[in-house]
Design a protein around this motif. Structure first.
Motif, PDB file in Angstrom:
ATOM      1  N   GLY A   1       0.847  -1.189   0.000  1.00  0.00           N
ATOM      2  CA  GLY A   1       0.000   0.000   0.000  1.00  0.00           C
ATOM      3  C   GLY A   1       0.878   1.233   0.000  1.00  0.00           C
ATOM      4  N   ILE A   2       0.564   2.191  -0.862  1.00  0.00           N
ATOM      5  CA  ILE A   2       1.384   3.399  -0.992  1.00  0.00           C
ATOM      6  C   ILE A   2       0.539   4.622  -0.687  1.00  0.00           C
ATOM      7  N   CYS A   3       1.083   5.515   0.133  1.00  0.00           N
ATOM      8  CA  CYS A   3       0.437   6.784   0.458  1.00  0.00           C
ATOM      9  C   CYS A   3       1.385   7.903   0.062  1.00  0.00           C
ATOM     10  N   SER A   4       0.903   8.839  -0.725  1.00  0.00           N
ATOM     11  CA  SER A   4       1.735   9.957  -1.172  1.00  0.00           C
ATOM     12  C   SER A   4       1.177  11.254  -0.602  1.00  0.00           C
ATOM     13  N   LEU A   5       2.000  11.971   0.115  1.00  0.00           N
ATOM     14  CA  LEU A   5       1.599  13.235   0.733  1.00  0.00           C
ATOM     15  C   LEU A   5       2.322  14.391   0.062  1.00  0.00           C
ATOM     16  N   GLY A   6       1.670  15.547   0.009  1.00  0.00           N
ATOM     17  CA  GLY A   6       2.342  16.748  -0.465  1.00  0.00           C
ATOM     18  C   GLY A   6       2.148  17.050  -1.933  1.00  0.00           C
ATOM     19  N   CYS A   7       3.235  17.432  -2.573  1.00  0.00           N
ATOM     20  CA  CYS A   7       3.218  18.009  -3.916  1.00  0.00           C
ATOM     21  C   CYS A   7       3.067  16.964  -5.028  1.00  0.00           C
ATOM     22  N   ARG A   8       2.941  17.498  -6.244  1.00  0.00           N
ATOM     23  CA  ARG A   8       2.817  16.621  -7.420  1.00  0.00           C
ATOM     24  C   ARG A   8       4.079  15.788  -7.660  1.00  0.00           C
ATOM     25  N   VAL A   9       5.216  16.321  -7.286  1.00  0.00           N
ATOM     26  CA  VAL A   9       6.464  15.572  -7.455  1.00  0.00           C
ATOM     27  C   VAL A   9       6.380  14.271  -6.653  1.00  0.00           C
ATOM     28  N   ASN A  10       5.855  14.343  -5.418  1.00  0.00           N
ATOM     29  CA  ASN A  10       5.691  13.134  -4.606  1.00  0.00           C
ATOM     30  C   ASN A  10       4.757  12.138  -5.281  1.00  0.00           C
ATOM     31  N   ILE A  11       3.704  12.633  -5.889  1.00  0.00           N
ATOM     32  CA  ILE A  11       2.763  11.742  -6.583  1.00  0.00           C
ATOM     33  C   ILE A  11       3.481  11.034  -7.737  1.00  0.00           C
ATOM     34  N   TYR A  12       4.250  11.787  -8.521  1.00  0.00           N
ATOM     35  CA  TYR A  12       4.983  11.186  -9.641  1.00  0.00           C
ATOM     36  C   TYR A  12       6.012  10.175  -9.132  1.00  0.00           C
ATOM     37  N   GLU A  13       6.721  10.536  -8.072  1.00  0.00           N
ATOM     38  CA  GLU A  13       7.714   9.616  -7.517  1.00  0.00           C
ATOM     39  C   GLU A  13       7.059   8.344  -6.974  1.00  0.00           C
ATOM     40  N   SER A  14       5.904   8.501  -6.340  1.00  0.00           N
ATOM     41  CA  SER A  14       5.184   7.327  -5.826  1.00  0.00           C
ATOM     42  C   SER A  14       4.743   6.428  -6.971  1.00  0.00           C
ATOM     43  N   GLU A  15       4.304   7.020  -8.075  1.00  0.00           N
ATOM     44  CA  GLU A  15       3.918   6.229  -9.247  1.00  0.00           C
ATOM     45  C   GLU A  15       5.130   5.510  -9.832  1.00  0.00           C
ATOM     46  N   PHE A  16       6.281   6.180  -9.810  1.00  0.00           N
ATOM     47  CA  PHE A  16       7.512   5.556 -10.282  1.00  0.00           C
ATOM     48  C   PHE A  16       7.875   4.345  -9.411  1.00  0.00           C
ATOM     49  N   VAL A  17       7.816   4.514  -8.084  1.00  0.00           N
ATOM     50  CA  VAL A  17       8.114   3.422  -7.150  1.00  0.00           C
ATOM     51  C   VAL A  17       7.106   2.297  -7.331  1.00  0.00           C
ATOM     52  N   GLU A  18       5.854   2.646  -7.562  1.00  0.00           N
ATOM     53  CA  GLU A  18       4.825   1.631  -7.820  1.00  0.00           C
ATOM     54  C   GLU A  18       5.205   0.787  -9.036  1.00  0.00           C
ATOM     55  N   GLY A  19       5.678   1.431 -10.082  1.00  0.00           N
ATOM     56  CA  GLY A  19       6.121   0.706 -11.277  1.00  0.00           C
ATOM     57  C   GLY A  19       7.298  -0.222 -10.987  1.00  0.00           C
ATOM     58  N   LEU A  20       8.264   0.272 -10.191  1.00  0.00           N
ATOM     59  CA  LEU A  20       9.397  -0.572  -9.803  1.00  0.00           C
ATOM     60  C   LEU A  20       8.921  -1.809  -9.048  1.00  0.00           C
ATOM     61  N   LEU A  21       7.998  -1.596  -8.130  1.00  0.00           N
ATOM     62  CA  LEU A  21       7.500  -2.712  -7.322  1.00  0.00           C
ATOM     63  C   LEU A  21       6.725  -3.717  -8.166  1.00  0.00           C
ATOM     64  N   LYS A  22       5.918  -3.229  -9.093  1.00  0.00           N
ATOM     65  CA  LYS A  22       5.187  -4.135  -9.996  1.00  0.00           C
ATOM     66  C   LYS A  22       6.164  -4.976 -10.816  1.00  0.00           C
ATOM     67  N   ASN A  23       7.244  -4.339 -11.273  1.00  0.00           N
ATOM     68  CA  ASN A  23       8.257  -5.077 -12.045  1.00  0.00           C
ATOM     69  C   ASN A  23       8.952  -6.144 -11.214  1.00  0.00           C
ATOM     70  N   HIS A  24       8.944  -5.991  -9.894  1.00  0.00           N
ATOM     71  CA  HIS A  24       9.530  -6.985  -8.986  1.00  0.00           C
ATOM     72  C   HIS A  24       8.483  -7.986  -8.486  1.00  0.00           C
ATOM     73  N   GLY A  25       7.266  -7.917  -9.036  1.00  0.00           N
ATOM     74  CA  GLY A  25       6.237  -8.898  -8.699  1.00  0.00           C
ATOM     75  C   GLY A  25       5.334  -8.539  -7.532  1.00  0.00           C
ATOM     76  N   TYR A  26       5.415  -7.324  -7.037  1.00  0.00           N
ATOM     77  CA  TYR A  26       4.563  -6.905  -5.925  1.00  0.00           C
ATOM     78  C   TYR A  26       3.170  -6.535  -6.437  1.00  0.00           C
ATOM     79  N   GLU A  27       2.172  -6.763  -5.598  1.00  0.00           N
ATOM     80  CA  GLU A  27       0.790  -6.379  -5.902  1.00  0.00           C
ATOM     81  C   GLU A  27       0.506  -5.067  -5.176  1.00  0.00           C
ATOM     82  N   ILE A  28       0.051  -4.062  -5.907  1.00  0.00           N
ATOM     83  CA  ILE A  28      -0.256  -2.761  -5.315  1.00  0.00           C
ATOM     84  C   ILE A  28      -1.723  -2.755  -4.887  1.00  0.00           C
TER      85      ILE A  28
END
Length: 160
Positions: free
Chosen positions: A4-31
């Protein structure tokens, strides 16, 4: 593993969280939703205002409370500004420059956690086996037979 991912603050955090989500999906994690029970919680924090600091700490505590056995990761500006923060149950702190390492850090945490768990379980199992042997075969341990007991007001007490 569920994350589970929670992103607080600015749009940059949202983009970074989406990037990390992609990394995790590539490693087989379920979001999953941050509100669900997960194996890992990631809070991408903010520190622009005092209220954002409070919100960051609140979301970290919520994740810990939701699943105390989960790996709780905090990253972002709040963590970069508060590198020495100690919240019981907060497992991984990541500054702004190391967000690409999230999957590897989570995997390392689970490997180390499992080793500790196995060692504790082995110790408990070993202790229980010894106690069971002492109980079932008292003659093997002569120091624990009736000579090591005392009578106090008609009751027998074992001294360990």
């Amino acid at each position: 593993m569920r994350v589970g991912i929670c992103s607080l603050g600015c749009r940059v955090n949202i983009y970074e969280s989406e990037f990390v989500e992609g990394l995790l999906k590539n490693h087989g994690y379920e979001i999953v939703s941050f509100d669900e029970i997960a194996d890992v919680y990631i809070i991408n924090t903010c520190t622009v205002t005092n209220s954002s600091d409070s919100k960051s700490k609140k979301m970290i505590r919520q994740a810990i409370k939701r699943n105390p056995d989960a790996c709780v990761v905090a990253m972002g500006c709040f963590i970069a500004a508060n590198k020495d923060i100690e919240i019981p149950g907060l497992d991984i702190l990541i500054g702004n420059n190391d967000k690409t390492k999230v999957p590897e850090l989570i995997e390392e945490w689970f490997k180390n956690k499992e080793k500790r768990k196995i060692n504790v379980l082995f110790f408990l199992s070993f202790a229980n086996i010894i106690l069971l042997i002492i109980y079932l075969y008292p003659s093997i341990f002569p120091s624990l037979n009736s000579s090591s007991t005392s009578k106090t007001k008609g009751k027998r007490y074992h001294h360990f």
